[in-house]
Motif scaffolding. Sequence first.
Motif, mmCIF file in Angstrom:
data_model
loop_
_atom_site.group_PDB
_atom_site.id
_atom_site.type_symbol
_atom_site.label_atom_id
_atom_site.label_comp_id
_atom_site.label_asym_id
_atom_site.label_seq_id
_atom_site.Cartn_x
_atom_site.Cartn_y
_atom_site.Cartn_z
ATOM 1 N N ALA A 192 1.337 7.546 -1.091
ATOM 2 C CA ALA A 192 2.347 6.490 -0.931
ATOM 3 C C ALA A 192 2.616 6.149 0.530
ATOM 4 O O ALA A 192 2.925 5.006 0.858
ATOM 5 C CB ALA A 192 3.637 6.906 -1.619
ATOM 6 N N SER B 298 6.145 -5.080 -2.628
ATOM 7 C CA SER B 298 6.585 -4.019 -3.510
ATOM 8 C C SER B 298 5.512 -2.925 -3.582
ATOM 9 O O SER B 298 4.325 -3.226 -3.684
ATOM 10 C CB SER B 298 6.828 -4.622 -4.890
ATOM 11 N N GLY B 299 5.928 -1.685 -3.484
ATOM 12 C CA GLY B 299 4.985 -0.566 -3.592
ATOM 13 C C GLY B 299 4.326 -0.176 -2.285
ATOM 14 O O GLY B 299 3.452 0.688 -2.261
ATOM 15 N N SER B 300 4.753 -0.791 -1.165
ATOM 16 C CA SER B 300 4.078 -0.488 0.105
ATOM 17 C C SER B 300 4.573 0.817 0.729
ATOM 18 O O SER B 300 4.005 1.275 1.719
ATOM 19 C CB SER B 300 4.228 -1.655 1.089
ATOM 20 N N GLY B 301 5.641 1.400 0.186
ATOM 21 C CA GLY B 301 6.073 2.717 0.672
ATOM 22 C C GLY B 301 7.362 2.698 1.484
ATOM 23 O O GLY B 301 7.748 3.716 2.055
ATOM 24 N N LYS B 302 8.051 1.551 1.513
ATOM 25 C CA LYS B 302 9.264 1.417 2.337
ATOM 26 C C LYS B 302 10.335 2.411 1.900
ATOM 27 O O LYS B 302 10.905 3.138 2.728
ATOM 28 C CB LYS B 302 9.810 -0.027 2.241
ATOM 29 N N SER B 303 10.631 2.441 0.592
ATOM 30 C CA SER B 303 11.689 3.343 0.110
ATOM 31 C C SER B 303 11.289 4.801 0.273
ATOM 32 O O SER B 303 12.142 5.663 0.511
ATOM 33 C CB SER B 303 11.990 3.093 -1.371
ATOM 34 N N THR B 304 9.999 5.070 0.150
ATOM 35 C CA THR B 304 9.544 6.458 0.291
ATOM 36 C C THR B 304 9.778 6.939 1.720
ATOM 37 O O THR B 304 10.261 8.057 1.933
ATOM 38 C CB THR B 304 8.065 6.563 -0.124
ATOM 39 N N TYR C 252 2.801 11.463 -3.967
ATOM 40 C CA TYR C 252 3.423 11.766 -5.264
ATOM 41 C C TYR C 252 2.351 12.402 -6.134
ATOM 42 O O TYR C 252 1.296 11.801 -6.361
ATOM 43 C CB TYR C 252 3.937 10.487 -5.938
ATOM 44 N N GLU D 126 17.261 -2.221 0.802
ATOM 45 C CA GLU D 126 17.500 -3.464 0.054
ATOM 46 C C GLU D 126 18.944 -3.569 -0.437
ATOM 47 O O GLU D 126 19.180 -3.806 -1.617
ATOM 48 C CB GLU D 126 16.555 -3.554 -1.151
ATOM 49 N N THR E 89 1.330 12.959 -9.396
ATOM 50 C CA THR E 89 1.585 12.539 -10.777
ATOM 51 C C THR E 89 0.489 13.095 -11.686
ATOM 52 O O THR E 89 -0.549 13.554 -11.216
ATOM 53 C CB THR E 89 1.596 10.998 -10.895
ATOM 54 N N LEU F 15 -2.614 3.135 -5.181
ATOM 55 C CA LEU F 15 -2.573 4.125 -4.100
ATOM 56 C C LEU F 15 -3.091 5.499 -4.520
ATOM 57 O O LEU F 15 -3.126 6.427 -3.729
ATOM 58 C CB LEU F 15 -1.162 4.226 -3.520
#
Length: 324
Positions: free
Chosen positions: A21, A41-47, A12, A175, A14, A271
């Motif tokens: 990520a 949370s924030g480990s990159g699963k959704s990405t 990402y 999720e 930014t 990250l």
Amino acid sequence: MLLDVKDLSIHYYTLSGVVRAVEGVTFSIDKKEWVTFVGESGSGKSTVASAIIRLVPPPGKIVSGQIMLEGKELLKLSEEEMRQIRGKDISMVFQDPMTSLDPLRKIGDQLVEAMTVHGVDEDEAKERAKELLEKVNIPPDRLDYYPHQLSGGQRQRVSIAIAMAFNPKLLIADEPTTALDVIVQDSIMDLIQSLKEEGTSIFFVTHDISLAAERSDKIAVMYAGKLVEFGTVEQIVENPLHPYTQALLNSVPDLWTEKPIKAIPGYPPDLRNPPRGCRFHPRCHVFAEKGELKGLCDAEEPMMIEYEKGHFVACHLYGGSRNE
Ligand SMILES: Nc1ncnc2c1ncn2[C@@H]1O[C@H](COP(=O)(O)OP(=O)(O)OP(=O)(O)O)[C@@H](O)[C@H]1O
Ligand SMILES: [Mg+2]
């Protein structure tokens, strides 16, 4: 094999820096296989999930890697070709069903449209919409309801009905049950399982490793953008190799043995500037205890190795050094 992902990296861009990520993630999903991604949370699963349908939100970019669906390289398709695949070969269900449902339109119209955009004729789509709602246990007279007239669990079932419209090859469920109570959660898991039994492969995301263990065939453990361990549920639960996987399993309350729950000390890293070497080393109890690992875990990134058939791990305790 249905889905084959190789060396996937997503950043990402930014204003405050480049968020790494997802880095070098490799895994595959077989036909009719349920693979669950776990991690804090924030480990990159959704990405990772969003990359498979090429919908990484800006300012995110897939910077390298390969995503093959039945031998077809998805990252090379045109946007139009990708649109043909989304909602048909690959469907997605999110944590909040309102991300995919339009609040201003009746659910029946939304179900019908999901099919007509892929060329199904309107009358047939209307017929099929009724059947799909019945399949997810919602009475067909609700076709005229707006999303807000349904409960959260019903809304999630509608979004699963839409995802089921074409018997997709792959369902990505990020999720999907987090916001629901346990009973409703169970009914959603049953629905996903029934889809699997009809031939769909499942890419499931949760931060709850016990939920992952219940239904899936395989578990993928992510930490700070890296895949650290991958294997069958049995391999991961009975013989967790990575200290992070062990810590995740120890953080699950066990009703039967009343063993104490151990929270994982510390926090996942920023990250934009991940730790050198193994990203987990600052929180790893093995690294803290074993002096001889200094200069390795804190210096060199471990490579993913196959420890036993189908059981992969990226940790210096099992090799994984480039110099070996
Ligand atoms: N739109 C964005 N802009 C900038 N950074 C982002 C964006 N989306 C995600 N990230 C960063 O990418 C990393 C991975 O996020 P991701 O949402 O994939 O994690 P996750 O494992 O799904 O977490 P959660 O369990 O909280 O859903 C995080 O460090 C997050 O801050
Ligand atoms: Mg997420």
